[in-house]
Each structure stands twice: as C-alpha cells, then as structure tokens.
Design a protein around this motif. Structure first.
Motif, short mmCIF file in Angstrom:
data_model
loop_
_atom_site.label_atom_id
_atom_site.label_comp_id
_atom_site.label_asym_id
_atom_site.label_seq_id
_atom_site.Cartn_x
_atom_site.Cartn_y
_atom_site.Cartn_z
N ALA B 278 2.64 -3.76 0.69
CA ALA B 278 3.11 -3.01 1.89
C ALA B 278 3.47 -1.72 1.58
CB ALA B 278 4.12 -3.76 2.60
N THR B 279 4.63 -1.45 0.55
CA THR B 279 4.80 -0.08 0.01
C THR B 279 3.84 0.96 -0.35
OG1 THR B 279 4.85 -0.89 -2.37
CG2 THR B 279 6.94 -1.27 -1.09
N ALA B 280 2.60 0.10 -0.87
CA ALA B 280 1.50 0.83 -1.08
C ALA B 280 0.83 1.62 0.06
CB ALA B 280 0.40 0.03 -1.81
N ILE B 281 0.57 0.54 1.21
CA ILE B 281 0.29 1.16 2.48
C ILE B 281 1.02 2.10 3.13
CG2 ILE B 281 -0.32 0.32 4.67
CD1 ILE B 281 -0.93 -2.47 3.50
N LEU B 282 2.41 1.88 3.05
CA LEU B 282 3.49 2.76 3.60
C LEU B 282 3.28 4.29 3.00
CD1 LEU B 282 5.23 2.58 5.81
CD2 LEU B 282 7.03 1.94 4.12
N ALA B 283 3.31 4.08 1.56
CA ALA B 283 3.13 5.28 0.88
C ALA B 283 1.93 6.01 1.24
CB ALA B 283 3.11 4.98 -0.68
N ALA B 284 0.74 5.28 1.28
CA ALA B 284 -0.60 5.92 1.67
C ALA B 284 -0.32 6.58 3.00
CB ALA B 284 -1.69 4.99 1.66
N ALA B 285 0.20 5.72 4.16
CA ALA B 285 0.28 6.41 5.34
C ALA B 285 1.34 7.70 5.37
CB ALA B 285 0.89 5.35 6.24
N LEU B 286 2.23 7.43 4.84
CA LEU B 286 3.10 8.81 4.88
C LEU B 286 2.41 9.94 4.06
CD1 LEU B 286 6.65 7.15 3.75
CD2 LEU B 286 5.88 8.16 5.99
N VAL B 287 1.74 9.79 3.10
CA VAL B 287 1.15 10.84 2.42
C VAL B 287 -0.13 11.25 3.36
CG1 VAL B 287 -0.28 11.63 0.41
CG2 VAL B 287 1.71 10.27 0.14
N ALA B 288 -0.59 10.30 3.88
CA ALA B 288 -1.87 10.77 4.74
C ALA B 288 -1.19 11.67 5.93
CB ALA B 288 -2.75 9.51 5.07
N ILE B 289 -0.19 11.07 6.52
CA ILE B 289 0.24 11.91 7.74
C ILE B 289 0.78 13.39 7.45
CG2 ILE B 289 2.47 12.23 9.19
CD1 ILE B 289 2.48 8.86 9.37
N VAL B 290 1.41 13.48 6.21
CA VAL B 290 1.55 14.82 5.75
C VAL B 290 0.58 15.67 5.56
CG1 VAL B 290 2.87 16.23 3.96
CG2 VAL B 290 4.00 14.11 4.72
N ALA B 291 -0.39 14.91 4.85
CA ALA B 291 -1.67 15.71 4.52
C ALA B 291 -2.51 16.36 5.97
CB ALA B 291 -2.67 14.68 3.70
N GLY B 292 -2.40 15.21 6.82
CA GLY B 292 -2.96 15.64 8.12
C GLY B 292 -2.49 16.80 8.70
N ILE B 293 -0.85 16.84 8.94
CA ILE B 293 -0.34 17.91 9.32
C ILE B 293 -0.53 19.29 8.65
CG2 ILE B 293 2.06 18.72 9.83
CD1 ILE B 293 3.13 16.07 10.15
N GLU B 294 -0.95 19.05 7.33
CA GLU B 294 -1.15 20.18 6.25
C GLU B 294 -2.54 20.69 7.03
OE1 GLU B 294 -2.21 18.95 2.46
OE2 GLU B 294 -2.15 21.05 1.58
N ARG B 295 -3.49 19.91 6.94
CA ARG B 295 -4.78 20.21 7.42
C ARG B 295 -4.75 20.93 8.63
NH1 ARG B 295 -7.12 16.08 4.99
NH2 ARG B 295 -6.75 14.84 6.76
N ALA B 296 -4.14 20.47 9.59
CA ALA B 296 -4.10 21.08 10.94
C ALA B 296 -3.29 22.41 10.74
CB ALA B 296 -3.41 20.25 12.05
N THR B 297 -2.29 22.42 10.11
CA THR B 297 -1.58 23.60 10.17
C THR B 297 -2.22 24.71 9.45
OG1 THR B 297 0.34 22.27 10.05
CG2 THR B 297 0.62 24.66 9.59
N LEU B 298 -2.74 24.55 8.18
CA LEU B 298 -3.40 25.42 7.61
C LEU B 298 -4.80 25.78 8.15
CD1 LEU B 298 -3.21 24.34 3.73
CD2 LEU B 298 -1.66 25.75 5.08
N LYS B 299 -5.40 24.67 8.79
CA LYS B 299 -6.53 25.28 9.58
C LYS B 299 -6.17 26.30 10.82
CE LYS B 299 -10.51 23.10 11.73
NZ LYS B 299 -11.12 21.73 11.83
N ARG B 300 -5.16 25.99 11.50
CA ARG B 300 -4.68 27.06 12.64
C ARG B 300 -4.34 28.42 11.91
NH1 ARG B 300 -0.21 25.40 16.86
NH2 ARG B 300 -0.02 27.53 16.75
N MET B 301 -3.69 28.30 10.67
CA MET B 301 -3.36 29.61 10.17
C MET B 301 -4.88 30.10 9.49
SD MET B 301 0.01 28.24 8.39
CE MET B 301 0.15 29.99 7.43
N GLY B 302 -5.81 29.64 9.55
CA GLY B 302 -7.00 29.98 8.88
C GLY B 302 -7.01 30.02 7.45
N LEU B 303 -6.03 29.22 7.03
CA LEU B 303 -6.10 29.20 5.40
C LEU B 303 -7.01 28.12 4.82
CD1 LEU B 303 -2.33 29.75 4.85
CD2 LEU B 303 -4.21 31.27 4.18
N ALA B 304 -7.41 26.84 6.00
CA ALA B 304 -8.45 26.05 5.44
C ALA B 304 -9.55 25.79 6.43
CB ALA B 304 -7.57 24.90 5.27
N THR B 305 -10.51 25.25 5.99
CA THR B 305 -11.66 25.12 7.10
C THR B 305 -11.84 23.75 7.29
OG1 THR B 305 -13.24 24.95 5.15
CG2 THR B 305 -13.33 26.88 6.38
#
Lengths: 281, 305, 260
Positions: B278-305
């Motif tokens: 459960a902790t592993a799933i939780l950790a993976a989910a949290l990191v994935a959420i941050v990574a998802g926000i990262e991708r969306a933000t950087l994409k909007r800023m034109g820093l990532a494709t």
C-alpha cells in the motif's frame, strides 16, 4: 525575560554583522564565506540556549545545547558502542554490500540492451518507494542484530545505485563510441577505458545519495527491533523514558557521522573526477 | 512499446523468483504441519529437519511446495496472498473501518500532503529570500546543503513524543516531520532553479531596465520550474517516508506505519506485506501525480514536448 | 600516383530508413583513391560526404555497391586498424592527460610500454605539442585539442587518415595555421588522407583531388584533380591557378545544388 531579550538582541547584532560581511568588500574571500555561516550557526545555538533558559523549558520538551553537550561528553562509551553497532556494522556493512551488488548488476544489465530496457524503469520505480518499510520483514528474517539493519541498507541503496551506474555507463557520446570502434576495441576495453571513467560522476552521485540513505536505513530499522545497543534503539528507548538529552546526544552523533560519511565520499569524488566540469577549479 | 516487453519480462521474472524463493523460506513449517496432518515427509525426525538447509529440505519434499504458498503466517507470503489481503482490506471493508487499508492509507496520506504543502511553501519562500539576499544566502545555504547529509529522520520519534507531551497529537506532528523532510530538497532545488538563467538573459532584462520583481516573475520563476518539479518529486516521496516513520513510535494505531509495526509485533507477515504494498502504491501514485502536473505545466510553458 | 587504389568504391548506395520514409544518403558513388593522395570531400550538408567517410571507416553499413579499403572489406580493414579517424570535435577524454589520450589507441592495440612512450613523444613532436603531454585537454585551446586528436590518430601509424571536418569548429586564423601544418605532416608521412570539409579554400589548398558532392540523393557531381604544386605556401591562395580551381569547385557545388 532578560534572557529572551538578550537572544533577540544577539540575533539583531549577528544579522547586522552578517549583512555587512556579505555585502562588504571582502565578501568573496574564503574566510568570510566560512565566517558568515559559522556566525549564523553559533548565534542560533546561543539563542537556543538563552530561550530555553529564559522560558525555563523542561528537559522533556527541549534541552539546552549546554545540557546536550554535557550529555555527549558524559556518555562517551555508550555513544561509541551505539555508533559501532549502527554505523560501522549496520550502515557501512550494508552500504558496502549494496553498492558492490548494484555495481556488478549494472555491469551485467548494461551488457544486454533488453535487460537494461526492462530493469531501468523497474529500478527507478523501486528507487522512489519507501523501502525503509521493509525493515520489519528483514528484522523478522535476519534477527535483531546488525545483519537485519545491513539488509535494510542493502535494499535501500541498491536501486538508486543501480539506476545511477546504468545511466552513467550510457553517458558517452556517439563520437566517443565511434572512436573506440575505429580502434576495433573489445567490449572490455570499451568498458574500462571509456564507459567506466565516463560513468564516474554518476557513480559518485549514487554513492553520495546512498551514504545518507544508509544512515537513515540503519537507524530506522532499529525502531522495529534491535539488541539493547544501537543509535536507533537508544533514540526510541530514551524517547520513551523522556530522556531527551540522550536523544539529542545521539542525534548529534548521527549528524556528525552522516556529514563525515558524505564528506569522505565527496572528497574521494573530488580526487577521482577532478576532470569533470562541476569539479574543476 | 520498446520498453513494455522488457519491463513485462523483468516483472514476470521477479514474480517467478518470488514464488520460487517462497518455497525454501516456508518449507520447514510446511513440512512440519504436513507431518502433523499425517503426510509422508522426509526426513521423519523434526530435529533432523531443523538442522537441514531449507533448499535441501525443499528438494526432498516436493509434495509440500504448494503448501508453502498457502500458509497463514508464512515467513515470505507469495504475491497472490498479498494481493488477496490487499483486496480484502480495501474493497471488502468499509473505508472508515479500522480493518480497512483505505482508512489507514488516508491517515498517512493526509499527514503527508499537509506536511508536503507546508514544507514546499516554506522551502520556496526561503529560496526566494536566499536568491535575493546575499547575507541570507551566505548564512543559510551552507546549512541547507549540509542538512541533506544528515539522517534527519532520526528525530522523528522525538518530535512525536515532545508534541504529544504538550498535547499536540494526530496529524500535526507527522505533518511536521513530513514538512521537515520535503523542506530542504525544495530549498536547494529552488535556489538552483531561480539562479539557472544565464548571465545573458539577466543582461537582457537589465537593458529593459526591469525591476527586481519583474526579473523575478518574468525570468527567474519560469526558469526555475523544471528544477522545482524535480525537487517536488523527491520531496513528496520523502514526505511519505516521514509520515510513515512518524507513525512508528508511541504505538500509534492508525496509519500505514502503524500497520507495519503491529504486523511485526504479531508476526502477521501478510499484513506487513500488504501495508508495504500500500505504501508503494501510494508513493508511486503521489510521484506520478507530481510528474503529471510537471508534464502539463512544462508543456504549457513550452519547455517539454 | 600509384595504380593500386587504397580505397575503391563502386556504385555505392546507402539508404537510411527514417520515420519519414527512406532517405538516400549515398547514391551510386564510385571513386578510386590511390596511395599517398590527399582527397577532399566537399558539398553542402546532407550531401553524404561524412557518410561516405564513415562507410570507409565501417561506422556505417552501405546498402548497395562495393567498397574496399586496402583490398579488404571496410569491416576487415577496421579490425586490422588500417586507418586513423579524426572527428569534428577533438573528443579527448577529459580524465586523461594529452599524453595518455594519445596513448589510448596504443593501449588498446597492445603496444609495449616502451613503444607507447616512444610513439607518444614522437607524435606530440609531430603536431607541435611537445611539452603539453602532461596537461589535461580542458586546459588547452580548441586548436591544440584538435592537434592532439590528430596526434592520437597518427600514433599507431596507420597508412590511411580519415578526417571529418576536423577544423570546422576553429576560427579562421587557427584553421589556416593547422592547414599548413597538416600539409607538412602529409608531406613527411606520405599517408593517404580523406578529408571532409565545407570550405572551398581549405579543400583547394590541401588536396590533390577534390570530390564535389551534392545532396538528395547524396552523389558525386565532379572530381577535380588539382594542378597545384606539392609545395604550397599559404599565399598560393592568391594565385590565378588556385582561384581557377576554386571557381570550378564553386561551379560544381552550384550545379549540384537546387536552391530550394
């Protein structure tokens, strides 16, 4: 009350001095660079002492630095056996085993592209997990003594290390690989003469991250069961007895050991990767 | 597609190895209980078996292999047992029940998120201060870097107990530990990010006679985004570890850390493993959420494709 | 010129499979290079000049036609260490000193320690870097780094030297100097040199033979035998003879290039 005011006054004086120093003419010299943080740290310590005495905080909430220092000085033998058990045996033992295992695995993984493509995502995934949670299981398997702590450390350092080394071995340019090819170099020649040296900055990055993880793993694993010795054991039992000066004493030792460990790795790194842009002076 | 097959093969190999490893790990108990139930086992004598290596014993009792995968308190539970336990304690329990992992997960998660938010907020503020004040930079930065080499987690039990003694309980003490653990990575990463634009870019804004705050909003802050997100991913994982370790002392009865601890007290290995997953799933989910926000933000800023 | 070709390519084709469909990097390239020749390959980017050199070095695999190096397949020639290769960038290993960088191929090829020492000193001398052996690459200028990389390619004394825009990243003054040095070195060693460039004066100044190439598909549009004498001071570039060859090269480039 006077002590509290003294603390605030001290802060004001230190801050004025530091602002002067930092914006003064000699701000770039190494003396000032050392002096400013040192002054800051010492002032914080002094304020801590003054505030604790001024508010007459009980020891169970926050012992004064002088009390902690006294405890460190007075419990030398206890702190030493705890240090030996947790740091020298648990943390260092696990660190050595874990890093060596990761290194050998990385060499193996790197040899086959398929294995690398499969293991790297899995490795990075596992590296992000709270592996310290495996401590109760490993304590159950390997007993209360340092072996189980070392096992936790092995698991904690293995994956960050593996990911770093494999990434490092990939960190060569097409041109460098082509060059080796024009020499008709064998696999092992390419590994030892090009890819391992090129991977050194990554390997040391992993070693530095792992040094901190090793300390954490060894200490936290003792919360799940240990013989009546060890830094984590002492912390958890002293907390139970509300002997917070002892807890702080162990924390001081842990902090010193942790930064010394990191410092030694960083020093070796400076020696071996002097050529890397980040290390050149 | 290029990575899916290798990853699947590696995961399959790990699962297979796990089942295989469970045989020698659990074989002693499996053989003993099989003998008690009247089955033929070799060797007959319990004392002799105790002195035998697990692999040798497993090799001589192939009939008991499947038994080693079905015990209630095995030394090493196998994947399907853990998955079954996870299913039983999530889907089949009321989420508010103390038997439910959802409940314990929520306890840990809320402390993690609160602490992470506090730590990140303070970390960003301090980083802004450091970047704009030389005195602050020279005074605080060395300590912020040095603190990353220190096993801060060791003070977790003390924080819990001290706050408990002055009457603060529950979520707050754990959140403080979480905040503390995510604070320093954010400070260090954010300072790096705010300083990442090169001299030419600062010179450009100087030619426009831009003010400090304009430079901050138009150059420093956008440039720091990739660095900030990299630290946030480290920070959220650290926060979770902090919350879990914060649940260990004082015999806390709620949270994933408490599940780990009670599991280890009562030898409930399946419970430990399911809490671990459960902790592993939780950790993976949290990191994935941050990574998802990262991708969306950087994409909007034109820093990532 | 000797009659036995050192490098011989007949109807060489190389097609890269890319996401946008196949790209003909080389199409029907036929060429002979004799021993001791200095051959320049010139053309706009994408004309396949570097690709051809990489085929000779067995760093790329042709998809059609035939190519021999010293009478062997390029792969065999690579295994026999028939050539030294100089890349666009010096590509010296930052963790090795200049001397140890030059020693790298010698270590790989199993030369004895004494011979390594002797050869390193000799080629350092040859490229005018004697006394810099103990320095690290990042302590030297770009021109010196590139000289060191030439020394590295010369150290094991292969008969062929393949150079892929070796001076492309250097400024004009350094480049002139190194061009002069390279000619002297060629005269002294008598090696066969394949030299990729996008500078017309450089190609004309250096070569005995200039191969003009054009893109889409990469092919040879002209092969010019230079009439310049062996001895070439830098100011030969102001002679009518030089300018005429340069003119012909420019014409060849223009003819093969659709300005799209």
């Amino acid at each position: 009350m006077i002590l509290i005011i003294a603390a605030l006054a001290l802060w004001a004086i230190m801050w004025t001095v530091n602002v002067r120093l930092a914006n003064g003419e000699s701000a770039g010299t190494s003396t000032v660079r050392l002096l400013v943080p040192l002054l800051f740290g010492l002032t914080l310590l002094a304020m801590w002492e003054l505030v604790v005495r001024g508010l007459e905080l009980p020891i169970v909430i926050l012992p004064a630095p002088s009390v902690i220092a006294e405890r460190v000085a007075g419990s030398g033998p206890t702190l030493w056996v705890d240090f030996k058990q947790t740091f020298l045996k648990g943390a260092l033992g696990g660190y050595a085993i874990g890093c060596t295992a990761a290194f050998l695995t990385a060499i193996l993984v790197d040899r086959w592209d398929f294995l690398r493509r499969g293991l790297l995502p899995v490795g990075s995934f596992v590296a992000a997990l709270p592996i310290v949670g495996t401590a109760p299981i490993l304590v159950m398997w390997y007993g209360f003594d340092w072996h189980s702590k070392a096992a936790v450390v092995v698991l904690m350092v293995f994956f960050p290390m593996l990911v770093n080394i494999v990434a490092g071995l990939q960190d060569t340019t097409q041109m460098q690989r082509d060059l080796m090819k024009t020499y008709a170099a064998s696999y092992w020649q390419g590994l030892f003469k090009l890819r391992l040296p090129a991977a050194m900055p990554f390997i040391f990055n992993g070693l530095k991250i792992s040094s901190t993880l090793a300390m954490i793993g060894a200490i936290v694993a003792e919360f799940f069961g240990s013989p009546i010795v060890g830094m984590g054991f002492r912390i958890s039992t002293s907390v139970g007895q509300l002997a917070l000066d002892m807890v702080w004493a162990e924390i001081v030792v842990a902090a010193l050991a942790g930064s010394a460990f990191y410092g030694v790795v960083a020093l070796i790194e400076r020696r071996l990767t002097f050529w890397h842009p980040s290390q050149r002076r | 597609m290029r990575t899916i097959l290798p990853v699947a093969v590696v995961v399959a190999a790990i699962v297979a190895f796990w089942y295989l490893a469970a045989i020698p790990m659990n074989i002693h108990f499996a053989v003993t209980s099989a003998q008690r139930a009247g089955a033929e086992v070799t060797p007959e004598s319990g004392a002799e078996r105790r002195n035998m290596g697990a692999i040798a014993l497993a090799a001589r009792n192939p009939a008991q292999w499947t038994d080693s995968w079905t015990q209630a308190k095995p030394r090493l539970p196998v994947p399907h047992q853990v998955v079954a336990e996870l299913w039983r304690t999530t889907a089949l329990q009321h989420p508010a029940s103390k038997q439910s992992l959802v409940y314990h997960g929520w306890v840990t998660l809320s402390a993690t998120v609160v602490g992470f938010a506090i730590g990140t907020g303070l970390g960003i503020l301090l980083a802004i201060g450091i970047v704009h004040s030389r005195a602050m930079d020279m005074s605080v930065m060395p300590w912020a870097i040095a603190s990353q080499t220190i096993p801060i987690l060791a003070i977790a039990p003390m924080i819990i107990v001290v706050l408990n003694s002055i009457g603060v309980q529950g979520l707050i003490p754990k959140a403080i530990i979480s905040a503390y653990l995510s604070f320093f990575p954010v400070v260090v990463g954010m300072v790096k990010g705010l300083r990442s634009p090169d001299a030419m870019q600062f010179d450009l804004l100087k030619t426009y006679n831009a003010s400090r705050s304009e430079t901050f909003w138009k150059l420093r802050l956008p440039a720091s985004a990739p660095y900030l997100f990299a630290s946030l991913k480290v920070g959220i994982a650290a926060s979770l570890v902090g919350a879990i370790v914060g649940e260990l002392p004082t015999g806390a009865s709620r949270g994933l850390g408490a599940r780990l601890l009670t599991g280890s007290y009562y030898g409930q290995t399946v419970q430990i493993w399911s809490a671990l997953f459960a902790t592993a799933i939780l950790a993976a989910a949290l990191v994935a959420i941050v990574a998802g926000i990262e991708r969306a933000t950087l994409k909007r800023m034109g820093l990532a494709t | 010129m000797t009659q036995v070709p050192v490098i011989e390519s007949k109807n060489l084709d190389l097609t890269f499979e890319t996401a946008d469909g196949p790209v003909a990097a080389l199409k029907d390239v036929s060429l002979q290079i004799g021993a001791g020749e200095f051959v320049s390959f010139i053309g706009p980017s994408g004309c396949g000049k570097t690709t051809f050199l990489r085929c000779v070095a067995a760093l790329e695999e042709p998809t059609g036609g035939s190519l021999t190096v010293n009478g062997m397949s390029p792969e065999e020639a690579r295994k026999a260490r028939a050539y030294g290769y100089v890349f666009q960038a010096a590509g010296l290993y930052p963790w090795r000193t200049i001397a140890k960088n030059i020693r790298l191929p010698l270590e790989i090829m199993g030369f004895s320690r004494a011979e390594q020492e002797e050869r390193v000193n000799r080629v350092l001398e040859l490229v005018d870097l004697a006394g810099f052996g103990g320095k690290y690459p990042w302590q030297l200028s770009g021109g010196m780094q590139q000289r060191a990389s030439i020394a590295r390619a010369l150290s094991f004394d292969a008969d062929i030297l393949l150079m892929d825009e070796p001076f492309g990243a250097l400024d004009e003054i350094v480049r002139d100097h190194l061009n002069e040095e390279l000619l002297k070195l060629w005269a002294r060693t008598g090696k066969t040199i394949g030299f990729v460039t996008h500078s017309i004066p450089e190609a004309v100044y250096l070569s005995t033979k200039i191969v003009v190439m054009s893109p889409r598909p990469g092919r040879i549009t002209d092969v010019i035998e230079s009439t310049l004498p062996q001895e070439r001071p830098l100011d030969i570039r102001d002679t009518p003879e030089f300018l005429e060859i340069a003119h012909r090269v420019r014409d060849g480039l223009r003819a093969g290039h659709a300005y799209d």
